[in-house]
Design an enzyme around this catalytic site. Structure first.
Site, PDB file in Angstrom:
ATOM      1  N   LYS A 121      18.759  35.804   3.948  1.00  0.00           N
ATOM      2  CA  LYS A 121      17.376  36.021   3.642  1.00  0.00           C
ATOM      3  C   LYS A 121      16.907  35.020   2.346  1.00  0.00           C
ATOM      4  O   LYS A 121      15.838  34.822   2.296  1.00  0.00           O
ATOM      5  CB  LYS A 121      16.784  37.354   3.666  1.00  0.00           C
ATOM      6  CG  LYS A 121      17.174  38.050   2.477  1.00  0.00           C
ATOM      7  CD  LYS A 121      16.641  39.610   2.498  1.00  0.00           C
ATOM      8  CE  LYS A 121      16.969  40.539   1.481  1.00  0.00           C
ATOM      9  NZ  LYS A 121      16.580  39.916   0.138  1.00  0.00           N
ATOM     10  N   ASP A 122      18.094  34.946   1.500  1.00  0.00           N
ATOM     11  CA  ASP A 122      17.628  33.943   0.162  1.00  0.00           C
ATOM     12  C   ASP A 122      17.899  32.701   0.590  1.00  0.00           C
ATOM     13  O   ASP A 122      17.534  31.744  -0.380  1.00  0.00           O
ATOM     14  CB  ASP A 122      18.851  34.608  -0.902  1.00  0.00           C
ATOM     15  CG  ASP A 122      18.520  36.249  -1.282  1.00  0.00           C
ATOM     16  OD1 ASP A 122      17.692  36.524  -1.166  1.00  0.00           O
ATOM     17  OD2 ASP A 122      19.546  36.632  -1.792  1.00  0.00           O
ATOM     18  N   ARG A 169       6.052  40.724   1.129  1.00  0.00           N
ATOM     19  CA  ARG A 169       5.970  41.134   2.362  1.00  0.00           C
ATOM     20  C   ARG A 169       5.817  42.688   2.728  1.00  0.00           C
ATOM     21  O   ARG A 169       5.131  43.120   3.454  1.00  0.00           O
ATOM     22  CB  ARG A 169       7.140  40.460   3.157  1.00  0.00           C
ATOM     23  CG  ARG A 169       7.498  41.102   4.415  1.00  0.00           C
ATOM     24  CD  ARG A 169       8.956  40.697   4.993  1.00  0.00           C
ATOM     25  NE  ARG A 169       9.922  41.173   3.968  1.00  0.00           N
ATOM     26  CZ  ARG A 169      10.578  42.547   4.201  1.00  0.00           C
ATOM     27  NH1 ARG A 169       9.904  43.375   4.843  1.00  0.00           N
ATOM     28  NH2 ARG A 169      11.557  42.804   3.366  1.00  0.00           N
ATOM     29  N   ARG A 170       6.659  43.130   1.688  1.00  0.00           N
ATOM     30  CA  ARG A 170       6.703  44.714   2.115  1.00  0.00           C
ATOM     31  C   ARG A 170       5.121  45.249   1.562  1.00  0.00           C
ATOM     32  O   ARG A 170       4.530  46.057   2.097  1.00  0.00           O
ATOM     33  CB  ARG A 170       7.713  45.374   1.138  1.00  0.00           C
ATOM     34  CG  ARG A 170       9.206  44.923   1.795  1.00  0.00           C
ATOM     35  CD  ARG A 170      10.320  45.406   0.792  1.00  0.00           C
ATOM     36  NE  ARG A 170      11.503  45.220   1.410  1.00  0.00           N
ATOM     37  CZ  ARG A 170      12.556  45.121   0.745  1.00  0.00           C
ATOM     38  NH1 ARG A 170      12.457  45.102  -0.715  1.00  0.00           N
ATOM     39  NH2 ARG A 170      14.020  45.087   1.533  1.00  0.00           N
ATOM     40  N   ARG A 191      11.540  44.646 -10.275  1.00  0.00           N
ATOM     41  CA  ARG A 191      12.587  43.730 -10.153  1.00  0.00           C
ATOM     42  C   ARG A 191      13.835  44.586 -10.506  1.00  0.00           C
ATOM     43  O   ARG A 191      13.670  45.655 -11.031  1.00  0.00           O
ATOM     44  CB  ARG A 191      12.548  42.413 -10.977  1.00  0.00           C
ATOM     45  CG  ARG A 191      11.592  41.369 -10.168  1.00  0.00           C
ATOM     46  CD  ARG A 191      12.277  40.030 -10.540  1.00  0.00           C
ATOM     47  NE  ARG A 191      13.338  39.806 -10.095  1.00  0.00           N
ATOM     48  CZ  ARG A 191      14.075  38.731 -10.207  1.00  0.00           C
ATOM     49  NH1 ARG A 191      13.693  37.898 -11.172  1.00  0.00           N
ATOM     50  NH2 ARG A 191      15.523  38.696  -9.994  1.00  0.00           N
ATOM     51  N   ARG A 197      16.438  49.917  -9.392  1.00  0.00           N
ATOM     52  CA  ARG A 197      15.111  50.411  -8.549  1.00  0.00           C
ATOM     53  C   ARG A 197      15.138  51.860  -8.143  1.00  0.00           C
ATOM     54  O   ARG A 197      14.150  52.625  -8.223  1.00  0.00           O
ATOM     55  CB  ARG A 197      14.963  49.507  -7.385  1.00  0.00           C
ATOM     56  CG  ARG A 197      14.866  47.884  -7.688  1.00  0.00           C
ATOM     57  CD  ARG A 197      14.857  47.216  -6.274  1.00  0.00           C
ATOM     58  NE  ARG A 197      14.726  45.464  -6.838  1.00  0.00           N
ATOM     59  CZ  ARG A 197      14.222  44.939  -6.259  1.00  0.00           C
ATOM     60  NH1 ARG A 197      13.240  45.259  -5.112  1.00  0.00           N
ATOM     61  NH2 ARG A 197      14.264  43.593  -6.580  1.00  0.00           N
ATOM     62  N   CYS A 284      11.105  32.156   0.901  1.00  0.00           N
ATOM     63  CA  CYS A 284      11.561  33.428   1.192  1.00  0.00           C
ATOM     64  C   CYS A 284      10.818  34.587   0.345  1.00  0.00           C
ATOM     65  O   CYS A 284      11.152  35.649   0.734  1.00  0.00           O
ATOM     66  CB  CYS A 284      13.063  33.486   0.800  1.00  0.00           C
ATOM     67  SG  CYS A 284      13.628  33.215  -0.994  1.00  0.00           S
TER      68      CYS A 284
END
Length: 359
Positions: A121-122, A169-170, A191, A197, A284
């Site tokens: 995905k990166d 997106r989330r 981040r 996190r 992305c």
């Protein structure tokens, strides 16, 4: 396509009865333990370039073990720091696309490493001519998950709950779901690595954070998940849960060896997802979700469903569409499927929901 054999589970597809996409092999990350590779062994250690994060090291270590079994050669992990690892800015601010892979690719081209492992995905959607994406192994669970205080599920969070994520997106999809179901949440931009996190929750700064199931699975922390978010609630990033193995395009022997790790159904799924992303001209870090599922009748894969979503980060406007058809048998067919769905989404106003589009 979560290239799924099981709904919302690991992606892969049953290869015994399904027709295999053209030109792709089917071995995942567990090649035979005994491979007669005397000439390969004589060539010495292979250097695998990887980011330094715990997750990157874990997934690269799994690939290294598989490559070593496959070739009979030892594999050394070469730790590389990328710009995305050292910058504290939001990914959308520093460009998003390629910030975790550019340095690895430069090391490949300089001959400092023999191959690299990326989170798919990166990867930017454009593939450099000098490099070959030689394998996409069987995909892990593509879903997003919640790690919340008091073992809470998403729909049980209290009013005003603060949910941390670094992904537009989330944010878009969580906020859209909350609006549609009368939930009161606040999405907070964060981040950091997985430890950082999760610590926001443990320290009481946030009520929950959203992470990728695949990452937690690969580092052995999946038991910390308090809720698996259905793909009907949050579509994952294109390629989420999949790895990409890359080497220089002129290394024919290594391309042939690493190609044995390619899973054809994962490959065709992520090709369609990334084609949609490219056709939307989105990077992305854009608020774009996509997932291609293999739909099976018993053990026989019959069709592929591609779903895509684009939305504003506050969840006020969304374009979400899907298409279902025969499983693509070639790269070009998978690309066409993504482009066709993207065209339908653009016709419904998707471009205006993404902010600045990728160049």
């Amino acid at each position: 396509m979560s290239v799924a054999r099981k709904p919302q589970g690991r992606a892969g597809g049953e290869t015994s009865s399904a027709r295999r996409p053209e030109g792709l092999s089917t071995i995942g990350l567990s090649p035979p333990d005994e491979v007669p590779r005397t000439r390969e062994q004589e060539r010495g250690t292979l250097r695998l370039g990887t980011r330094r994060s715990r997750l990157a090291m874990a997934q690269s270590g799994q690939v290294a073990d598989a490559v070593s079994r496959l070739t009979g050669r030892p594999v050394e992990l070469v730790e590389i720091t990328t710009y995305g690892d050292v910058s504290r800015e939001a990914l959308a601010q520093i460009g998003g696309t390629g910030v975790f892979v550019t340095t690895l690719r430069e090391s490949l081209l300089k001959g400092e490493i023999d191959f690299a492992v990326h989170s798919l995905k990166d990867l930017p959607t454009g593939q450099p001519d000098e490099l070959a994406l030689v394998a996409v192994p069987e995909r892990e669970d593509p879903r997003d998950v919640l790690v919340a205080r008091d073992a809470l599920k998403f729909t049980d969070l209290p009013r005003g709950a603060r949910i941390g994520t670094g992904s537009p997106r989330r944010m878009a999809q969580l906020n859209a779901y909350a609006r549609a179901h009368g939930l009161d949440i606040e999405t907070v931009a964060i981040r950091g690595n997985i430890d950082t996190r999760v610590r926001f929750v443990r320290d009481g700064e946030l009520d929950a954070v959203v992470l990728a199931a695949a990452g937690l699975q690969r580092i052995g922390r999946i038991d910390e998940v308090t809720d698996f978010l259905s793909v009907d609630t949050v579509l994952p990033a294109p390629g989420q849960g999949a790895l990409a193995i890359e080497c220089t395009a002129d290394n024919a022997d290594l391309i042939a060896a690493l190609g044995e790790l390619d899973d054809p159904f994962t490959r065709v799924a992520v090709t369609a997802e990334r084609s949609l992303l490219a056709a939307l001209e989105a990077g992305c870090s854009a608020p774009v979700g996509a997932l291609a599922d293999l739909l099976a009748d018993g053990q026989i894969v019959k069709e592929m469903r591609l779903r895509g979503v684009v939305g504003t980060t506050d969840g006020s406007r969304m374009v979400q569409l899907s298409t279902t058809g025969p499983v693509p048998e070639t790269y070009d067919q998978a690309m066409a499927l993504g482009r066709e769905l993207a065209a339908e989404m653009l016709a419904q106003g998707a471009a205006g929901l993404m902010g600045e589009r990728a160049q």
